[in-house]
Design a protein around this motif. Structure first.
Motif, PDB file in Angstrom:
ATOM      1  N   UNK A 119     -14.964  -1.512  -5.913  1.00 36.85           N
ATOM      2  CA  UNK A 119     -13.506  -1.574  -5.784  1.00 36.85           C
ATOM      3  C   UNK A 119     -13.024  -3.019  -5.786  1.00 36.85           C
ATOM      4  N   UNK A 120     -11.823  -3.214  -6.355  1.00 36.77           N
ATOM      5  CA  UNK A 120     -11.207  -4.542  -6.346  1.00 36.77           C
ATOM      6  C   UNK A 120     -10.609  -4.794  -4.964  1.00 36.77           C
ATOM      7  N   UNK A 121     -10.855  -5.969  -4.437  1.00 38.98           N
ATOM      8  CA  UNK A 121     -10.298  -6.322  -3.128  1.00 38.98           C
ATOM      9  C   UNK A 121      -9.946  -7.803  -3.128  1.00 38.98           C
ATOM     10  N   UNK A 122      -9.321  -8.249  -2.066  1.00 40.77           N
ATOM     11  CA  UNK A 122      -8.912  -9.664  -1.983  1.00 40.77           C
ATOM     12  C   UNK A 122      -9.151 -10.181  -0.570  1.00 40.77           C
ATOM     13  N   UNK A 123      -9.256 -11.488  -0.500  1.00 36.17           N
ATOM     14  CA  UNK A 123      -9.571 -12.138   0.772  1.00 36.17           C
ATOM     15  C   UNK A 123      -8.813 -13.470   0.784  1.00 36.17           C
ATOM     16  N   UNK A 124      -7.943 -13.689   1.782  1.00 39.31           N
ATOM     17  CA  UNK A 124      -7.157 -14.915   1.882  1.00 39.31           C
ATOM     18  C   UNK A 124      -7.808 -15.847   2.902  1.00 39.31           C
ATOM     19  N   UNK A 125      -8.181 -17.031   2.488  1.00 35.47           N
ATOM     20  CA  UNK A 125      -8.803 -17.994   3.401  1.00 35.47           C
ATOM     21  C   UNK A 125      -8.009 -19.292   3.398  1.00 35.47           C
ATOM     22  N   UNK A 126      -8.012 -19.948   4.544  1.00 35.04           N
ATOM     23  CA  UNK A 126      -7.278 -21.207   4.693  1.00 35.04           C
ATOM     24  C   UNK A 126      -8.156 -22.365   4.214  1.00 35.04           C
ATOM     25  N   UNK A 127      -7.571 -23.252   3.412  1.00 36.36           N
ATOM     26  CA  UNK A 127      -8.308 -24.369   2.821  1.00 36.36           C
ATOM     27  C   UNK A 127      -8.066 -25.665   3.592  1.00 36.36           C
ATOM     28  N   UNK A 128      -8.974 -26.592   3.372  1.00 37.20           N
ATOM     29  CA  UNK A 128      -8.777 -27.961   3.863  1.00 37.20           C
ATOM     30  C   UNK A 128      -7.681 -28.625   3.037  1.00 37.20           C
ATOM     31  N   UNK A 129      -6.768 -29.330   3.689  1.00 39.17           N
ATOM     32  CA  UNK A 129      -5.705 -29.984   2.923  1.00 39.17           C
ATOM     33  C   UNK A 129      -5.701 -31.506   3.092  1.00 39.17           C
ATOM     34  N   UNK A 130      -6.578 -32.034   3.948  1.00 42.58           N
ATOM     35  CA  UNK A 130      -6.743 -33.482   4.051  1.00 42.58           C
ATOM     36  C   UNK A 130      -8.097 -33.862   3.473  1.00 42.58           C
ATOM     37  N   UNK A 131      -8.160 -35.002   2.820  1.00 46.23           N
ATOM     38  CA  UNK A 131      -9.423 -35.450   2.257  1.00 46.23           C
ATOM     39  C   UNK A 131     -10.451 -35.682   3.366  1.00 46.23           C
ATOM     40  N   UNK A 132     -11.730 -35.404   3.098  1.00 44.70           N
ATOM     41  CA  UNK A 132     -12.772 -35.661   4.097  1.00 44.70           C
ATOM     42  C   UNK A 132     -12.788 -37.138   4.499  1.00 44.70           C
ATOM     43  N   UNK A 133     -13.128 -37.390   5.744  1.00 46.89           N
ATOM     44  CA  UNK A 133     -13.126 -38.757   6.256  1.00 46.89           C
ATOM     45  C   UNK A 133     -14.298 -39.560   5.720  1.00 46.89           C
ATOM     46  N   UNK A 134     -14.177 -40.876   5.828  1.00 48.78           N
ATOM     47  CA  UNK A 134     -15.237 -41.828   5.481  1.00 48.78           C
ATOM     48  C   UNK A 134     -15.645 -41.789   4.015  1.00 48.78           C
ATOM     49  N   UNK A 135     -14.805 -41.186   3.153  1.00 44.86           N
ATOM     50  CA  UNK A 135     -15.160 -41.090   1.746  1.00 44.86           C
ATOM     51  C   UNK A 135     -16.277 -40.109   1.475  1.00 44.86           C
ATOM     52  N   UNK A 136     -16.563 -39.233   2.432  1.00 46.20           N
ATOM     53  CA  UNK A 136     -17.630 -38.243   2.243  1.00 46.20           C
ATOM     54  C   UNK A 136     -17.090 -37.025   1.507  1.00 46.20           C
ATOM     55  N   UNK A 137     -17.944 -36.022   1.330  1.00 44.11           N
ATOM     56  CA  UNK A 137     -17.552 -34.775   0.663  1.00 44.11           C
ATOM     57  C   UNK A 137     -17.566 -33.641   1.686  1.00 44.11           C
ATOM     58  N   UNK A 138     -16.730 -32.634   1.456  1.00 39.05           N
ATOM     59  CA  UNK A 138     -16.692 -31.450   2.319  1.00 39.05           C
ATOM     60  C   UNK A 138     -17.058 -30.227   1.484  1.00 39.05           C
ATOM     61  N   UNK A 139     -17.799 -29.318   2.100  1.00 36.64           N
ATOM     62  CA  UNK A 139     -18.244 -28.133   1.368  1.00 36.64           C
ATOM     63  C   UNK A 139     -18.247 -26.928   2.299  1.00 36.64           C
ATOM     64  N   UNK A 140     -17.909 -25.780   1.745  1.00 38.10           N
ATOM     65  CA  UNK A 140     -18.023 -24.515   2.471  1.00 38.10           C
ATOM     66  C   UNK A 140     -18.589 -23.473   1.511  1.00 38.10           C
ATOM     67  N   UNK A 141     -19.129 -22.401   2.074  1.00 42.73           N
ATOM     68  CA  UNK A 141     -19.728 -21.336   1.276  1.00 42.73           C
ATOM     69  C   UNK A 141     -18.978 -20.028   1.525  1.00 42.73           C
ATOM     70  N   UNK A 142     -18.717 -19.301   0.440  1.00 41.47           N
ATOM     71  CA  UNK A 142     -18.090 -17.979   0.521  1.00 41.47           C
ATOM     72  C   UNK A 142     -19.092 -16.960  -0.007  1.00 41.47           C
ATOM     73  N   UNK A 143     -19.446 -15.994   0.836  1.00 34.18           N
ATOM     74  CA  UNK A 143     -20.431 -14.979   0.492  1.00 34.18           C
ATOM     75  C   UNK A 143     -19.716 -13.694   0.087  1.00 34.18           C
ATOM     76  N   UNK A 144     -19.779 -13.313  -1.198  1.00 27.87           N
ATOM     77  CA  UNK A 144     -19.154 -12.070  -1.660  1.00 27.87           C
ATOM     78  C   UNK A 144     -20.205 -10.995  -1.934  1.00 27.87           C
TER      79      UNK A 144
END
Length: 723
Positions: A494-519
Motif C-alpha cells: 500500500x502507498x503511505x506517507x511519513x512526514x519528518x522534520x528536517x534540520x534547517x541550520x547548517x551543521x556546526x564546525x563545517x562538519x556534515x550531518x546525516x540521518x537514516x530513514x528505514x522504509x
C-alpha cells in the motif's frame, strides 16, 4: 626578513656558547657580567630573551587561534557572545600593559616583573587547559575555569608586554645603538615566527587530534601552556648574564599627574584675573619642571593623533573571530590536504614577514622615485583604506555564502519537500496551496524546499497524491518555523506517507550531518562510528560527522549484512539516507539526498581579504609606531607605547559594543565596519594635514634656552627694582 637574516649571518658567523674562566678552547674572552656573542657586540643574554619571546608568542597566539571555536562549539555560546568575549579578552590583554609597566617602573623592575607575571601566565594557561577537559565538571565549571584562566593570561601577557622588549634593549651598552636596532628587528621576527607556527599547529591539534569523543581543545590549549613554561625556564636560565636596571619611577604616572594638575589648576583659577598662558599645560608650571611640561606637550600632540586609530584595530582583530566563523561556512578542501577554519589566521604573520622587506626595499623606494611625498600620515591612511577594502571583500564573500544557506522560517511559515520512494511517478497537491506543479519521479532528488503559508502556529494539511491512476489522501500536522520532508513510499503493498522534520541550520564546525530513514519492514543496525539502531518505517536522529568519504558502512538486519556506499559527506551539508531493498540482487541499498547544500564557496576566497589587511597592517602599524616614536623625546617613548597599546584595547571594545548592541546580518556588519573605517580615515587625514612634524630634542633645547632667557630677564627686572 629572510634576506636580511642571510646577509647578517654571513657578516657575523657566531655560535651561542658560554664564556668565562673555564670556557672551551676557541671561545672569545668576554666580561663575566655581560658575556658577548663571539666576534660581535651582541650580549649573549639576548639569545635567552629572543627565545623567550618566541615561546611566549607561540603560547599566546596558539591559544587565541582556537578560542572563538572553543566558545562556540565547546561552551555552546552563540556567535555574538563568542565574538564579544573574544574581543573582551583581547581588549584586556592591551589594557594590562599599563599595570605591568607600573609594577616594573615603580616597584619590582623589569626582570622580576617578567618572572612573576610569567608565573601568573602559566597558571592561567593551566586553568584554561583544565577547563577544556569535558569530564571536569559541568558547563558552569567549564565557564568559570575558562574565564579565570583567560583573566590570568590577560594579566600575564599584557603585564610582560612592555617589559620584555625594553629589557632586551637594556642589555646593550649606549655605544652599541646599531646592534640594539638590529636586536629589535630580530625580536619582531621572533614574534611573527611564533605567531606563524602556532596559528598553523594549534588548529591541527584541535581538529585533527580527537580526545574525549570530539575535538581536542584540552590539547590545543595544553601545548601553548607547555610553551609558556619553556619560555619561563629559558628566561630564568639567562639570569646570571642579564644587565638589570633598578626601577626608575613610572614616567606614565608622572605624565598623568602633570596633566591632572594642569587641568585642576586651570579650573581653580578660571575666575581670577591671571595672565593667559600660551598652552593649557603651562598651568602645571607651578609644580612641574619646564622640561617635563615641554615633553608632555609633545606627547599629547601625538596622543591626540591616536584618537581615530582604534577603528583600524576594531577591524584587524576580527581575523580571529568573525573571519574564523566565516571560514567554518566555506569549503576547505585543497585536494591533498584539508585546512582547518582557524588555520587561515596563519596567513597574517606569514604575509607580514613577506610584505615588510617588499615594502621597505621595493614599494617605498619606487614611490620616492616617482617624487611622491608618501609621508607617515599618508601611509597610515592608506593602511586604513586597505583594511576597509578587506572588510568590503569579506562582505562580498559573506553574501555569496548566504546564497547557499537554508531559508530562515518566520512565524506562520514553514518549508517542505517531497521525496518519492514508490515505484512510479506521483503527483502531489495541497488544497489552498499552489505547490508541486510537476509530477515527481521515483528516487528523484528534489529541486528544493517549497514555502508553506499557515493560518496559525500549526495547521493540519491534507496531501492528495495521485499514484498509477488512483488518488490517496493523507493528513499531516505542520508547525510554523519548521522544515519538513514528506516521504511517500509503499509498505506492505500500500502507498503511505511519513512526514519528518528536517534540520534547517547548517551543521556546526563545517562538519556534515546525516540521518537514516528505514522504509523496510524490519529493523536495521547501521555502523557509522557508533552503532545506529533504526526501527522499521522510522527515521533516526541527525548525527554530525567529520567531512569525508564513507564507502564501507555496515548495515545489518536479522537476515543479512550489507555494505552501504554513501560517498562524500561534504562540508556543511545535511544528508538523509534511505535504506531500501534491492529484491533482484537480494541486498540492501542506500539512496542519499542532500537536504542542506554543501559549502560551495572555497576558503581560498579569503586570501584577498588577508592580503589587503596584512598590507594595511604593515603600512599602518609599522609606520605608526616608527612615526610616533620619532615625535617624542627619549624619556617619553614608553608613554607613547602605552598609548599605542591602548588604541588596540579600545578597538576591541568597539567590536564588543557592535556585536552586542547592534546585531546585524554578518555581511551588513562587515559593510558597517568598512564604512566606519573610511569615515575615520578621512578624519585622521584631516588631522594629519594640520599636524606638523617636529624634532623633539631640538624643540626641548630651544624651549630650555627660551626658559633660561626668561628667567634671566626676570632676575634683571628684580635687581633694578631693588636698586
Amino acid at each position: 626578513m629572510d634576506l636580511l637574516q642571510k646577509k647578517e649571518s654571513k657578516e657575523n658567523t657566531f655560535t651561542f656558547i658560554p664564556t668565562g674562566d673555564n670556557a672551551p678552547k676557541g671561545v672569545c674572552p668576554a666580561e663575566k657580567k655581560s658575556p658577548k656573542i663571539c666576534g660581535t657586540n651582541y650580549p649573549l643574554s639576548i639569545a635567552f630573551i629572543v627565545v623567550n619571546e618566541f615561546c611566549e608568542r607561540f603560547s599566546y597566539y596558539g591559544m587565541k587561534a582556537v578560542l572563538t571555536l572553543y566558545f562556540l562549539y565547546f561552551l555552546h555560546w552563540d556567535e555574538n557572545t563568542s565574538t564579544s568575549v573574544y574581543h573582551a579578552f583581547s581588549s584586556l590583554c592591551y589594557f594590562t600593559p599599563v599595570i605591568g609597566a607600573f609594577i616594573a617602573d615603580s616597584w619590582l623592575g623589569k626582570y622580576k616583573t617578567i618572572i612573576y607575571l610569567s608565573i601568573v601566565y602559566v597558571i592561567g594557561h593551566a586553568i584554561k587547559s583544565v577547563g577544556a577537559i569535558p569530564v571536569v565538571g559541568n558547563q558552569i565549571v567549564h565557564v568559570v575555569l575558562s574565564m579565570t584562566g583567560l583573566s590570568l593570561i590577560a594579566l600575564g601577557t599584557g603585564g610582560i608586554k612592555p617589559c620584555v622588549a625594553a629589557f632586551g634593549g637594556d642589555q646593550f651598552e649606549e655605544e652599541h645603538a646599531q646592534e640594539r636596532s638590529k636586536f629589535f628587528s630580530v625580536f619582531y621576527l621572533s614574534i611573527n615566527a611564533g605567531s606563524l607556527i602556532s596559528t598553523f599547529i594549534t588548529p591541527v591539534l584541535r581538529g585533527d587530534v580527537k580526545c574525549f569523543g570530539g575535538d581536542c581543545y584540552a590539547l590545543a590549549f595544553g601545548v601553548p601552556a607547555v610553551l609558556m613554561v619553556i619560555a619561563l625556564v629559558v628566561f630564568i636560565a639567562g639570569n646570571g648574564m642579564y644587565k638589570k636596571t633598578p626601577p626608575q619611577g613610572n614616567v606614565l604616572l608622572e605624565v598623568c599627574k602633570c596633566i591632572w594638575f594642569a587641568l585642576t589648576n586651570r579650573i581653580k583659577n578660571r575666575s581670577q584675573q591671571i595672565p593667559k598662558r600660551e598652552h593649557w599645560l603651562d598651568w602645571a608650571s607651578e609644580k612641574y619642571s619646564n622640561q617635563l611640561i615641554t615633553e608632555v606637550k609633545m606627547v599629547t600632540r601625538v596622543l591626540f593623533l591616536f584618537i581615530p586609530l582604534p577603528m583600524f584595530w576594531a577591524l584587524f582583530d576580527q581575523q580571529g573571530s568573525r573571519w574564523t566563523l566565516q571560514a567554518t561556512k566555506m569549503n576547505a578542501d585543497f585536494g591533498r590536504f584539508v585546512l582547518q577554519p582557524d588555520q587561515m589566521q596563519f596567513l597574517n604573520p606569514l604575509l607580514i614577514l613577506v610584505f615588510i622587506p617588499i615594502f621597505d626595499l621595493g614599494l617605498y623606494p619606487l614611490i620616492n622615485l616617482c617624487k611622491f611625498n608618501f609621508t607617515p600620515i599618508k601611509k597610515m591612511a592608506t593602511g586604513m583604506i586597505l583594511a576597509g577594502l578587506a572588510f568590503a571583500a569579506a562582505a562580498v564573500i559573506e553574501l555569496k555564502i548566504e546564497e547557499n544557506a537554508m531559508p530562515d522560517p518566520v512565524p506562520k511559515e514553514s518549508y517542505i519537500q517531497v521525496l518519492n520512494l514508490a515505484d512510479s511517478n506521483i503527483e502531489v497537491a495541497v488544497p489552498d496551496h499552489d505547490l508541486f506543479q510537476l509530477s515527481i519521479e521515483p528516487f528523484q532528488d528534489p529541486d528544493g524546499y517549497s514555502e508553506l503559508i499557515l493560518t496559525g502556529a500549526q495547521q493540519s494539511l491534507r496531501f492528495r497524491i495521485q499514484y498509477r491512476g488512483s488518488s490517496f489522501t493523507f493528513n499531516h500536522t505542520v508547525q510554523e518555523k519548521s522544515v519538513y520532508s514528506l516521504i511517500v513510499y509503499k509498505a506492505e503493498g500500500n502507498l503511505t506517507s511519513y512526514l519528518i522534520k528536517d534540520m534547517w541550520e547548517k551543521p556546526s564546525e563545517g562538519k556534515a550531518a546525516i540521518r537514516f530513514v528505514n522504509i523496510l519492514a524490519q529493523d536495521v543496525n547501521i555502523t557509522l562510528g557508533k552503532e545506529e539502531f533504526v526501527k522499521s518505517y522510522s527515521a533516526s536522529d541527525y548525527r554530525v560527522v567529520e567531512r569525508g568519504r564513507y564507502n564501507n558502512v555496515k548495515c545489518q538486519t536479522e537476515a543479512e549484512e550489507s555494505i552501504l556506499h554513501l560517498g562524500l559527506l561534504d562540508f556543511g551539508a545535511s544528508y538523509t539516507v534511505f535504506i531500501t531493498s534491492n529484491t533482484s540482487a537480494k541486498m540492501l541499498e542506500a539512496w542519499k539526498t542532500e537536504d542542506i547544500p554543501a559549502n560551495n564557496i572555497h576558503i581560498a576566497w579569503q586570501i584577498p581579504q588577508y592580503l589587503l589587511i596584512s598590507a594595511g597592517e604593515v603600512m599602518f602599524s609599522v609606520t605608526g609606531l616608527s612615526f610616533s616614536y620619532s615625535q617624542a623625546p627619549v624619556s617619553m617613548k614608553s608613554v607613547l607605547q602605552a598609548g599605542w597599546l591602548l588604541t588596540v584595547a579600545f578597538g576591541n571594545v568597539i567590536v564588543l559594543i557592535v556585536a552586542q548592541a547592534a546585531p546585524l546580518e554578518q555581511w551588513a556588519e562587515f559593510v558597517l565596519f568598512a564604512v566606519l573605517l573610511f569615515v575615520v580615515c578621512v578624519i585622521f587625514s584631516i588631522m594629519g594635514y594640520f599636524y606638523t612634524s617636529i624634532n623633539p630634542e631640538e624643540l626641548i633645547d630651544k624651549d630650555n634656552k627660551q626658559h633660561t632667557s626668561n628667567k634671566n630677564m626676570i632676575g634683571l627686572v628684580a635687581t633694578k627694582t631693588e636698586l
